[in-house]
Motif scaffolding. Structure first.
Motif, PDB file in Angstrom:
ATOM      1  N   UNK A  35       0.684  -1.074  -0.122  1.00 48.99           N
ATOM      2  CA  UNK A  35       0.277  -0.430  -0.446  1.00 48.99           C
ATOM      3  C   UNK A  35       0.568   1.137   0.261  1.00 48.99           C
ATOM      4  N   UNK A  36       1.582   1.645   0.629  1.00 51.35           N
ATOM      5  CA  UNK A  36       2.610   1.970   1.009  1.00 51.35           C
ATOM      6  C   UNK A  36       2.990   2.578  -0.499  1.00 51.35           C
ATOM      7  N   UNK A  37       3.786   1.996  -0.698  1.00 50.83           N
ATOM      8  CA  UNK A  37       4.263   2.044  -2.842  1.00 50.83           C
ATOM      9  C   UNK A  37       3.533   2.501  -3.598  1.00 50.83           C
ATOM     10  N   UNK A  63      -8.671 -17.658   5.020  1.00 49.60           N
ATOM     11  CA  UNK A  63     -10.430 -17.396   4.440  1.00 49.60           C
ATOM     12  C   UNK A  63     -10.836 -16.593   5.050  1.00 49.60           C
ATOM     13  N   UNK A  64     -11.177 -15.580   4.281  1.00 44.33           N
ATOM     14  CA  UNK A  64     -12.322 -14.646   4.853  1.00 44.33           C
ATOM     15  C   UNK A  64     -13.675 -14.211   4.652  1.00 44.33           C
ATOM     16  N   UNK A  65     -14.314 -13.505   5.012  1.00 45.45           N
ATOM     17  CA  UNK A  65     -15.570 -12.656   4.174  1.00 45.45           C
ATOM     18  C   UNK A  65     -15.444 -12.094   3.985  1.00 45.45           C
ATOM     19  N   UNK A  66     -15.627 -10.643   2.901  1.00 53.01           N
ATOM     20  CA  UNK A  66     -15.735  -9.569   2.370  1.00 53.01           C
ATOM     21  C   UNK A  66     -17.040  -8.554   1.435  1.00 53.01           C
ATOM     22  N   UNK A  67     -17.369  -7.499   1.636  1.00 44.25           N
ATOM     23  CA  UNK A  67     -18.680  -6.902   0.744  1.00 44.25           C
ATOM     24  C   UNK A  67     -17.489  -6.591  -0.390  1.00 44.25           C
ATOM     25  N   UNK A  68     -17.947  -6.952  -1.835  1.00 41.78           N
ATOM     26  CA  UNK A  68     -17.111  -6.014  -2.751  1.00 41.78           C
ATOM     27  C   UNK A  68     -16.059  -6.527  -2.814  1.00 41.78           C
ATOM     28  N   UNK A  69     -15.350  -5.650  -3.446  1.00 46.43           N
ATOM     29  CA  UNK A  69     -13.603  -6.089  -3.581  1.00 46.43           C
ATOM     30  C   UNK A  69     -12.614  -5.741  -3.050  1.00 46.43           C
ATOM     31  N   UNK A  70     -12.089  -6.540  -2.480  1.00 50.78           N
ATOM     32  CA  UNK A  70     -11.159  -6.065  -1.723  1.00 50.78           C
ATOM     33  C   UNK A  70      -9.911  -5.353  -2.161  1.00 50.78           C
ATOM     34  N   UNK A  71      -8.629  -5.158  -1.501  1.00 49.15           N
ATOM     35  CA  UNK A  71      -7.177  -4.686  -1.849  1.00 49.15           C
ATOM     36  C   UNK A  71      -6.678  -5.873  -3.136  1.00 49.15           C
ATOM     37  N   UNK A  72      -6.780  -6.683  -1.818  1.00 52.53           N
ATOM     38  CA  UNK A  72      -6.278  -8.227  -3.078  1.00 52.53           C
ATOM     39  C   UNK A  72      -7.051  -8.828  -3.889  1.00 52.53           C
ATOM     40  N   UNK A  73      -8.049  -8.693  -4.424  1.00 53.80           N
ATOM     41  CA  UNK A  73      -9.063  -9.178  -4.966  1.00 53.80           C
ATOM     42  C   UNK A  73      -8.050 -10.267  -6.182  1.00 53.80           C
ATOM     43  N   UNK A 301      -6.127  -6.220   7.229  1.00 49.21           N
ATOM     44  CA  UNK A 301      -5.872  -5.072   5.441  1.00 49.21           C
ATOM     45  C   UNK A 301      -6.974  -3.852   6.144  1.00 49.21           C
ATOM     46  N   UNK A 302      -7.058  -4.279   7.360  1.00 51.26           N
ATOM     47  CA  UNK A 302      -7.905  -2.162   7.907  1.00 51.26           C
ATOM     48  C   UNK A 302      -7.510  -1.535   8.639  1.00 51.26           C
ATOM     49  N   UNK A 303      -6.145  -2.462   9.400  1.00 50.36           N
ATOM     50  CA  UNK A 303      -5.340  -1.591  10.272  1.00 50.36           C
ATOM     51  C   UNK A 303      -4.173  -0.864   9.163  1.00 50.36           C
ATOM     52  N   UNK A 304      -4.167  -1.582   8.109  1.00 52.52           N
ATOM     53  CA  UNK A 304      -2.833  -0.718   7.208  1.00 52.52           C
ATOM     54  C   UNK A 304      -3.680   0.185   6.549  1.00 52.52           C
ATOM     55  N   UNK A 305      -4.686  -0.300   6.079  1.00 52.89           N
ATOM     56  CA  UNK A 305      -5.381   1.260   5.354  1.00 52.89           C
ATOM     57  C   UNK A 305      -5.371   2.144   6.009  1.00 52.89           C
ATOM     58  N   UNK A 313      -2.557  11.661   7.110  1.00 51.08           N
ATOM     59  CA  UNK A 313      -3.368  12.785   7.769  1.00 51.08           C
ATOM     60  C   UNK A 313      -3.052  13.358   8.592  1.00 51.08           C
ATOM     61  N   UNK A 314      -2.073  12.974   9.505  1.00 49.22           N
ATOM     62  CA  UNK A 314      -1.404  13.152  11.550  1.00 49.22           C
ATOM     63  C   UNK A 314       0.122  13.490  11.004  1.00 49.22           C
ATOM     64  N   UNK A 315       0.816  12.145   9.999  1.00 48.23           N
ATOM     65  CA  UNK A 315       1.620  12.587   9.927  1.00 48.23           C
ATOM     66  C   UNK A 315       1.997  11.074  11.189  1.00 48.23           C
ATOM     67  N   UNK A 316       1.468  10.322  11.440  1.00 49.48           N
ATOM     68  CA  UNK A 316       2.060   9.423  12.478  1.00 49.48           C
ATOM     69  C   UNK A 316       1.352   8.314  11.750  1.00 49.48           C
ATOM     70  N   UNK A 317       1.702   6.553  12.334  1.00 44.25           N
ATOM     71  CA  UNK A 317       1.529   5.418  12.054  1.00 44.25           C
ATOM     72  C   UNK A 317       0.326   5.117  12.951  1.00 44.25           C
ATOM     73  N   UNK A 318      -0.303   5.951  14.160  1.00 46.80           N
ATOM     74  CA  UNK A 318      -1.010   4.817  14.813  1.00 46.80           C
ATOM     75  C   UNK A 318      -2.824   5.640  14.823  1.00 46.80           C
ATOM     76  N   UNK A 319      -3.292   4.489  14.036  1.00 45.53           N
ATOM     77  CA  UNK A 319      -4.315   5.138  14.196  1.00 45.53           C
ATOM     78  C   UNK A 319      -5.647   4.554  15.581  1.00 45.53           C
ATOM     79  N   UNK A 320      -6.662   4.433  15.494  1.00 44.09           N
ATOM     80  CA  UNK A 320      -7.379   3.718  16.777  1.00 44.09           C
ATOM     81  C   UNK A 320      -7.783   2.456  15.761  1.00 44.09           C
ATOM     82  N   UNK A 321      -7.089   1.967  17.006  1.00 44.19           N
ATOM     83  CA  UNK A 321      -7.871  -0.068  16.963  1.00 44.19           C
ATOM     84  C   UNK A 321      -9.026  -0.469  16.571  1.00 44.19           C
TER      85      UNK A 321
END
Length: 393
Positions: A35-37, A63-73, A301-305, A313-321
């Motif tokens: 994603x970064x690249x 194996x996982x469930x997902x709505x629509x198309x994912x990043x690695x679809x 995937x959610x965490x990476x996004x 947005x904030x200059x640091x890689x620490x989003x809410x868990x």
């Protein structure tokens, strides 16, 4: 001099210092780095990714469930729109729409990601075991077993679980352990349009035990024998469980095993350290494995996004868990109930699937539900065991 196992897939001068370093080259590191690249803001940065394994084998299946198309679809090997659930006295096939159940093979994921990285002039790949990572006042550092040290001037993302939780009065520690066979038949046997998400009709003597079956086509399927318990089984017990299930429930006698996999995933209320300063833990090492189910890939995937959004947005890689607040509380309560043995995992999941639409269960397990439907889910379970565990928490 640098190690001989350093692979420089591009013509730029080797350095011991990089803008970003990734410890481990599993799903978490590769998902974030790709994603970064692909983001304009990071294209002039330098990256190092280090792992002891060359990722040349199909060592796991996600194996996982997902709505629509994912990043690695584009890497999805197989999708299903329908799934079966089996428990004592209850069997039902669910239509999962708007979700699909998806499978990505480990080798496809590794091959795609590593081939992509090899084409990037600002990425160095190193296959060496990592001894430790740590943060200093101005740099984060990665140390190899051979003593070589590499520095990250911006951030070091670590997916290696150096810290291992131990069970005590406050910490529940279950293991999700599983062995899978890809079985193949000469004649058409499987329904490739539907899979089996959970089949609890197995003997539960070793703890919460179920099998999931993922038909790849009419003649081939992945059959996975899975347990939630506090200890592993002898190696032969997994093979016995698979043989018995295939014979007794699939009613299949003539087949051959073409692939095998084995894995262990921690299920614990232990809060993994998030890292300090320029050191950021990700993946299982950063608490992205859901404590009550072991599901990890989609949380990664959610965490990476979210990390990308936070840095932009904030200059640091620490989003809410995604595992914070009431969801962490729910997970702890469920582990407490299972630990006390008042209800088995088979009873709990069978009640949930018998009394709720599968979409509601998926949202809940994704930490993406809303309070009214959470109350409906909780209300479908026996009250007193969960109430005692909740009060204890």
């Amino acid at each position: 001099m640098p190690s001989d196992s350093l692979f420089r897939y591009k013509p730029f001068e080797y350095k011991y210092q990089f803008d970003y370093i990734f410890a481990g080259a599993g799903a978490a590191s590769l998902s974030l780095l790709i994603r970064m690249l692909q983001c304009e803001q990071f294209r002039d940065r330098t990256f190092l990714i280090v792992d002891r394994d060359r990722k040349s084998e199909n060592d796991r299946t996600w194996c996982y469930w997902e709505k629509g198309e994912g990043f690695f679809d584009s890497l999805v090997f197989k999708k299903w729109d329908k799934t079966w659930f089996h428990g004592e006295g209850f069997s039902k096939q669910f239509n999962m729409a708007p979700y699909q159940y998806k499978m990505i093979r480990g080798i496809d994921f590794y091959t795609f990601c590593l081939n992509y990285l090899k084409k990037q002039a600002n990425v160095t790949i190193l296959f060496e075991p990592v001894a430790r990572v740590y943060d200093t006042e101005h740099l984060a550092r990665l140390v190899l077993h051979n003593g070589e040290t590499y520095s990250a001037t911006r951030y070091l993302f670590n997916s290696i679980p150096f810290v291992q939780p131990e069970a005590d009065l406050k910490t529940q520690l279950f293991l999700q352990h599983f062995k899978g066979w890809v079985v193949e038949t000469d004649q058409p046997f499987f329904d490739p349009g539907s899979n089996t998400l959970m089949d609890f009709r197995m003997d539960q003597q070793h703890g919460t035990t179920f099998v999931y079956t993922m038909p790849l086509d009419e003649k081939k399927a992945l059959v996975e024998y899975t347990l939630f318990s506090k200890t592993l089984l002898p190696a032969e017990a997994y093979d016995e469980g698979l043989r018995n299930y295939i014979r007794d429930y699939l009613k299949l006698d003539d087949y051959r095993i073409t692939e095998q996999e084995f894995g262990v995933i921690p299920m614990t209320n232990y809060q993994y350290p998030q890292g300090e300063g320029r050191l950021v833990n990700i993946g299982t090492a950063g608490g992205q494995t859901k404590a009550s189910s072991g599901y990890t890939f989609q949380f990664i995937q959610k965490h990476s996004h979210s990390i990308i959004d936070s840095m932009l947005m904030y200059g640091h890689p620490r989003p809410e868990s995604y595992h914070s607040g009431r969801y962490r509380f729910y997970d702890r309560v469920l582990l407490d109930v299972m630990s006390k043995g008042e209800l088995s995992g088979a009873e709990i999941f069978t009640r949930l699937f018998r009394r709720n639409p599968i979409q509601r269960i998926f949202r809940f397990l994704d930490n993406d539900s809303w309070l009214p439907e959470e109350l409906l889910l909780i209300g479908s379970l026996p009250t007193m065991p969960f109430l005692r565990a909740a009060l204890g928490r």
